[in-house]
Structures are given as C-alpha cells and as structure tokens.
Design an enzyme around this catalytic site. Structure first.
Site, PDB file in Angstrom:
ATOM      1  CB  SER A  78      14.262-122.051  -1.550  1.00 13.58           C
ATOM      2  OG  SER A  78      13.049-122.997  -1.695  1.00 13.58           O
TER       3      SER A  78
ATOM      4  CG  HIS B 129      12.650-127.055  -2.257  1.00 15.40           C
ATOM      5  ND1 HIS B 129      12.553-126.250  -3.529  1.00 15.40           N
ATOM      6  CD2 HIS B 129      13.741-127.785  -2.449  1.00 15.40           C
ATOM      7  CE1 HIS B 129      13.653-126.368  -4.080  1.00 15.40           C
ATOM      8  NE2 HIS B 129      14.266-127.236  -3.409  1.00 15.40           N
TER       9      HIS B 129
ATOM     10  NE  ARG C  57       5.061-129.073   0.755  1.00 19.30           N
ATOM     11  CZ  ARG C  57       5.036-129.975  -0.255  1.00 19.30           C
ATOM     12  NH1 ARG C  57       5.549-129.979  -1.239  1.00 19.30           N
ATOM     13  NH2 ARG C  57       4.038-130.931  -0.354  1.00 19.30           N
TER      14      ARG C  57
HETATM   15  C1  LIG Z   1       1.838-128.277  -2.146  1.00 17.71           C
HETATM   16  C2  LIG Z   1       3.180-127.887  -2.323  1.00 17.71           C
HETATM   17  C3  LIG Z   1       3.999-128.307  -3.212  1.00 17.71           C
HETATM   18  C4  LIG Z   1       5.107-127.889  -3.576  1.00 17.71           C
HETATM   19  N1  LIG Z   1       5.873-128.659  -4.722  1.00 17.71           N
HETATM   20  C5  LIG Z   1       7.051-128.033  -5.200  1.00 17.71           C
HETATM   21  C6  LIG Z   1       7.833-128.536  -6.535  1.00 17.71           C
HETATM   22  O1  LIG Z   1       7.403-129.489  -6.882  1.00 17.71           O
HETATM   23  N2  LIG Z   1       9.043-128.115  -6.685  1.00 17.71           N
HETATM   24  C7  LIG Z   1       9.720-127.093  -5.923  1.00 17.71           C
HETATM   25  O2  LIG Z   1      10.556-126.535  -6.096  1.00 17.71           O
HETATM   26  N3  LIG Z   1       9.147-126.566  -4.714  1.00 17.71           N
HETATM   27  C8  LIG Z   1       7.630-127.056  -4.299  1.00 17.71           C
HETATM   28  N4  LIG Z   1       7.177-126.603  -3.368  1.00 17.71           N
HETATM   29  C9  LIG Z   1       7.764-125.387  -2.414  1.00 17.71           C
HETATM   30  C10 LIG Z   1       7.235-124.199  -3.160  1.00 17.71           C
HETATM   31  O3  LIG Z   1       7.532-123.992  -4.326  1.00 17.71           O
HETATM   32  C11 LIG Z   1       7.876-123.006  -2.222  1.00 17.71           C
HETATM   33  O4  LIG Z   1       9.383-123.291  -2.057  1.00 17.71           O
HETATM   34  C12 LIG Z   1       7.526-123.083  -0.641  1.00 17.71           C
HETATM   35  O5  LIG Z   1       6.093-123.445  -0.669  1.00 17.71           O
HETATM   36  C13 LIG Z   1       7.900-121.735   0.024  1.00 17.71           C
HETATM   37  O6  LIG Z   1       7.787-122.001   1.279  1.00 17.71           O
HETATM   38  P1  LIG Z   1       6.327-121.312   2.153  1.00 17.71           P
HETATM   39  O7  LIG Z   1       5.068-122.288   1.754  1.00 17.71           O
HETATM   40  O8  LIG Z   1       6.593-121.513   3.517  1.00 17.71           O
HETATM   41  O9  LIG Z   1       6.061-119.890   1.473  1.00 17.71           O
HETATM   42  C14 LIG Z   1       5.866-126.764  -2.960  1.00 17.71           C
HETATM   43  C15 LIG Z   1       5.340-126.295  -1.748  1.00 17.71           C
HETATM   44  C16 LIG Z   1       3.803-126.884  -1.592  1.00 17.71           C
HETATM   45  C17 LIG Z   1       3.206-126.243  -0.412  1.00 17.71           C
END
Ligand SMILES: Cc1cc2nc3c(=O)[nH]c(=O)nc-3n(C[C@H](O)[C@H](O)[C@H](O)COP(=O)(O)O)c2cc1C
Length: 187
Positions: free
Chosen positions: A80, A82, A85
């Site tokens: 991942s 993430h 982001r």
């Molecule tokens: C608003 C938001 C907050 C997120 N916060 C975290 C977080 O605190 N920790 C983390 O490991 N991933 C976080 N993520 C990433 C998600 O766990 C995940 O890896 C990601 O959304 C997957 O990609 P996709 O949205 O394109 O499906 C966050 C994603 C979003 C959209």
C-alpha cells in the site's frame, strides 16, 4: 517543523500568537509513543506482546521490507502507498506487487490497496499474486452518496466488473488467474 510552525503561528485575524495546542498527556495503554516521528521494527515485536489477533503490516512497498516482515513473523502484509496520500511519487502498489510476491514465496498472505477503482484493477492484482484487494475511498463514495445501500451497490458493481473482465480475459475462475493474464513489461 512545518507542523510546529503552524501550531505556533499567528492567527488569521492578526498577529496575536496562537495558543500552542498540546497533545493530551494521557499515557498510551500500549506504551507506544504517538509523538514518535518514525517507527522501527521493534514496534512490531512490542505489538506482538499486546495482541493475539493476526497482525497485518500495511504500507509495504519494497521487497526488502516484505522480507523483514516475513522474518518478523507478521501474519500478512498489505502492499500500500496509503492511497497516495502520504508521499508524492511513491510507487504504485500494483507496480511493486510482483517483486514482493516473489520474495514472500507464499509464506504469508499478501494483500494490496491504493487506487483500485474498477473490477479490471482487481483482476490485475489477483493475477499478480495478491490474496485480496482492499478498498478505501470507493466504498466511502458509495456511503456518502446512498449510505449502506451505496456501499452495497459499489461492491456489486466491482464484482460484476471483475466477472466481466475475467470473462474477457478468458479466465472463468479465480484459480485460473495467473501472471500470464497481465502484461507487465513493455520494453
Ligand atoms: C481520509 C483518509 C484517511 C486515511 N487515513 C489513514 C491512516 O490514518 N492510516 C493509514 O494507514 N491509512 C490511511 N488512509 C489510507 C487507507 O487506509 C487506504 O490505504 C487507502 O485509502 C487505499 O486507497 P484507495 O482509497 O485508493 O482505495 C486514509 C485514507 C483516506 C481516504
């Protein structure tokens, strides 16, 4: 640094200094310091002592880290970035999946997320060796638009798209999905 400056900076209304917000000084029941700017592999050993549930490590993007995860005895990893982001120009999770699957050699399940938007994306990940594909924003868009029914509908759309993509690729079963279904080298 940026964070500190932001907290200590002037208010939007003028140049009155803003009161510095302090994180609550409540000790973590897990003795983990939430202020640490980095994590190292000792944290995984610590976590092992706190929990009996399966421990999946999310955010793996290199074969080296995947191998360390195997050595550390975690129960699985989630390849991942993430959802793109955290770090601009991190590799796409799909791009690094094959080299990670190669070094893990089936010793633990390799899951994946980040950027999966349609069934054909899921087909690619499964064909390249992912055990499962996780979704972040897509079901939340469904949730935001139509609540629980929206999430249900999003999952149905993805499932139908996956079935259609498998049919088009001539792979009627998930077991029949392997790397030959996806072209990865274009040079
Ligand atoms: C608003 C938001 C907050 C997120 N916060 C975290 C977080 O605190 N920790 C983390 O490991 N991933 C976080 N993520 C990433 C998600 O766990 C995940 O890896 C990601 O959304 C997957 O990609 P996709 O949205 O394109 O499906 C966050 C994603 C979003 C959209």
């Amino acid at each position: 640094m940026l964070h500190d400056r932001h907290l200590a900076g002037a208010s939007a209304a003028g140049d009155r200094p803003r009161t510095r917000r302090r994180a609550a000084q409540v000790p973590s029941p897990y003795s983990i310091n939430g202020q640490a700017p980095y994590m190292d592999w000792r944290l995984i050993d610590q976590l092992r002592g706190f929990t009996k549930v399966p421990l999946l490590l999310k955010g793996i993007l290199t074969a080296e880290d995947a191998l360390l995860a195997v050595e550390r005895g975690v129960d699985g990893i989630v390849v991942s970035n993430h959802g793109g982001r955290y770090l601009d120009y991190a590799p796409s999770s799909l791009e690094v999946l094959p080299e990670i699957v190669d070094v893990v050699k089936g010793r633990m399940p390799v899951l994946i997320d980040s950027g999966f938007r349609r069934g054909s994306d899921i087909l690619k990940a499964l064909a390249l060796g992912a055990k499962a594909v996780c979704l972040g924003r897509v079901p939340r868009w469904g949730l935001g638009a139509y609540g629980a029914q929206g999430v249900q509908r999003v999952l149905e759309i993805l499932q139908n798209e996956l079935a259609l993509a498998m049919a088009q690729a001539g792979r009627p079963t998930l077991d029949g999905l392997d790397r030959t279904a996806v072209r990865t080298h274009f040079s």
